[in-house]
Design an enzyme around this catalytic site. Structure first.
Site, mmCIF file in Angstrom:
data_model
loop_
_atom_site.group_PDB
_atom_site.id
_atom_site.type_symbol
_atom_site.label_atom_id
_atom_site.label_comp_id
_atom_site.label_asym_id
_atom_site.label_seq_id
_atom_site.Cartn_x
_atom_site.Cartn_y
_atom_site.Cartn_z
ATOM 1 N N SER A 81 0.862 -1.178 0.000
ATOM 2 C CA SER A 81 0.000 0.000 0.000
ATOM 3 C C SER A 81 0.896 1.224 0.000
ATOM 4 C CB SER A 81 -0.880 0.006 1.249
ATOM 5 O OG SER A 81 -0.065 0.271 2.378
ATOM 6 N N LYS A 82 0.283 2.381 -0.115
ATOM 7 C CA LYS A 82 1.075 3.620 -0.159
ATOM 8 C C LYS A 82 2.003 3.720 1.057
ATOM 9 C CE LYS A 82 0.327 6.504 -3.679
ATOM 10 N NZ LYS A 82 0.935 5.548 -4.597
ATOM 11 N N ARG A 83 1.509 3.219 2.210
ATOM 12 C CA ARG A 83 2.275 3.354 3.442
ATOM 13 C C ARG A 83 3.551 2.522 3.483
ATOM 14 N NH1 ARG A 83 0.310 1.393 7.972
ATOM 15 N NH2 ARG A 83 -1.547 0.789 6.842
ATOM 16 N N ASN A 84 3.462 1.322 2.920
ATOM 17 C CA ASN A 84 4.663 0.481 3.017
ATOM 18 C C ASN A 84 5.431 0.394 1.694
ATOM 19 O OD1 ASN A 84 3.078 -1.236 1.569
ATOM 20 N ND2 ASN A 84 2.714 -2.667 3.237
ATOM 21 N N GLY A 85 5.319 1.449 0.917
ATOM 22 C CA GLY A 85 6.227 1.566 -0.221
ATOM 23 C C GLY A 85 5.648 1.303 -1.590
#
Ligand code: GLU
Length: 472
Positions: free
Chosen positions: A252-256
């Site tokens: 996801s955007k959060r983990n890259g």
């Protein structure tokens, strides 16, 4: 006949790397035996559609060196290749299933369905449509249709028995038919669901191998029931493992998570991206990591696709990209990296800019990184640390070394890297000093730091005037 595979993205204007990885696998399976790679646009969810998305997909695949054999902008015998242009076909086949008794008209309204959902919620049970419309009589149906009541067409699932689907990666997948919902095939707006369209299109487009994310695996028994109902042969299924982020969660955007274009715009080479992505979930038979597209086409073997999820690791991608950047011919490298340089160089010569960029060819992992490494040449302010100052005072030869550099560089007829290289040799000869004592003092004096690129390049790039001034 070679294999026929299809890449079936929704036209969202993004290409997540997980999607691109699937496209690469599809391309390789087709090309491995001289088959065709087809692009099909799955735009049945009109809300997600983005202007220009088809061009974007073409552009991405082209950059990645994957030629499309059939698709919306290619000729092909089995088009149209955009689902919204195939609505008549889906309707015809859905009605055929109604006639065969394996699908039915459902007139349940949104209100009725919400109520059913609420009741399921209260009982803490997952909602599953109860099939009530499958019991309508012919007359009731005719009457409702005549009145123009809205309807969907649902697949009638067997209530007993087990469905088994074979997948190349995951083996036999068994599902109790009783858990299969009477899924919607055709929506009330005339659009098919993915669950229906994928079967119709894969069959009509003669797709031999379906490669897609394993989130579709549990749904596949339903698709096979459709193939059976039509008397069609199902394709070979190859469900591929998910790509996880560095924290072990779905990307996801959060983990890259990155899209292909994000990476491309950061200065990742498409060849490096492709090479990296193909190894997410696939392993070659020999111990080798760097592959050209031709080598991948030759070596790709679906039996070596893994069941376990792969982890997206930007560091590893950078390793690949560094390798690819470093092996570009100088001219290609300059063409690639020049647009990423954001410093103002309008008053610099072409030779200066090229020397600057080439000096760091081996240092960068992606295009934009060039700005981080060249900053010493654009920043006149620096201080010499206490340790470095102590170093400059630590040997009695250092003042002489610095003085000699200054004199030699000041009188140099041509200011170029080669001539400066000769100056360094000359200083060594004249002073009898070598090694660290020959290089470090000048580096510290002209840049403030004791390390840097090749010394002749560093001196050249800082420029004669500044070098002389800083040595004084
Ligand atoms: N449109 C689907 C997706 O993007 C395609 C899945 C498939 O390849 O069948 O997930």
């Amino acid at each position: 006949m070679g294999s026929r595979t299809r890449f079936a993205p929704s036209p969202t204007g993004f290409m997540h790397i997980g999607n691109l990885r699937t496209a690469i696998f599809e391309y390789l399976v087709a090309k491995h035996d001289g088959g065709e790679f087809i692009l099909r646009i799955e735009d049945t969810d009109q809300n997600r559609k983005v202007e220009g998305a088809i061009d974007f997909i073409y552009n991405t695949l082209k950059l990645c060196n994957m030629d499309i054999d059939e698709g919306p902008k290619n000729k092909g015998e089995y088009g149209p290749y955009i689902q919204s242009e195939r609505l008549d076909l889906y309707k015809k086949y859905a009605e055929e299933l109604v006639e065969k008794g394996v699908a039915y008209y459902c007139f349940c309204t949104e209100e009725t369905l919400s109520l059913m959902r609420e009741i399921a919620d209260k009982k803490h049970k997952p909602f599953m449509y109860d099939g009530r419309c499958s019991h309508l009589s012919k007359e009731e149906i005719a009457e409702k249709l005549a009145k123009g009541e809205k309807y969907v067409i649902r697949q009638k699932m067997p209530k007993e028995g087990v469905s088994v689907v074979h997948d190349v990666v995951y083996g036999d997948v068994r599902v109790e038919n009783s858990v299969l919902e009477d899924q919607i095939l055709l929506k009330s707006d005339g659009y098919p669901t993915y669950n229906f369209a994928n079967v119709i299109d894969d069959h009509l487009m003669h797709i031999t191998h379906v490669i897609r994310g394993n989130e579709y695996l549990s749904q596949t028994p339903k698709y096979n029931l459709l193939y059976e109902a039509f008397g069609w042969e199902a394709p070979t299924y190859i469900h591929v493992p998910m790509v996880l982020g560095s924290d072990g969660n779905k990307l996801s955007k959060r983990n890259g998570d990155a899209s292909f274009m994000d990476l491309y715009e950061e200065g990742y080479l498409p060849e490096a991206i492709v090479n990296y992505l193909v190894l997410l979930g696939w392993s070659p038979s020999e111990n080798k990591e760097v592959f050209t597209m031709e080598e991948l086409i030759k070596d790709f073997d679906i039996k070596r696709i893994s069941k376990s999820p792969a982890t997206y690791d930007i560091k590893k991608l950078q390793w690949f990209n560094h390798k690819y950047i470093n092996t570009l011919p100088d001219e290609k490298y300059l063409e690639f990296v020049r647009p990423f340089l954001t410093y103002d160089v309008h008053d610099k010569s072409e030779e200066w800019v090229n020397t600057l960029l080439l000096t760091y060819k081996d240092h960068i992992s992606y295009g934009k990184e060039i700005n981080e490494v060249v900053d010493i040449f654009f920043n006149d302010e620096f201080t010499i640390s206490k340790e470095n100052q102590e170093f400059l005072e630590s040997d009695e030869n250092i003042p002489l070394v610095i003085k000699t550099y200054k004199e030699e560089l000041a009188s140099l007829p041509d200011w170029n890297v080669e001539a400066i290289g000769e100056v360094i040799d000359k200083v060594k000869e004249k002073t009898g000093v070598k090694g660290k004592l020959l290089y470090m003092p000048i580096r510290i004096k002209i840049s403030g730091i004791e390390h840097g690129p090749e010394l002749p390049q560093e001196i050249y790039l800082i420029g004669r005037e500044k070098v002389i001034e800083r040595l004084s």
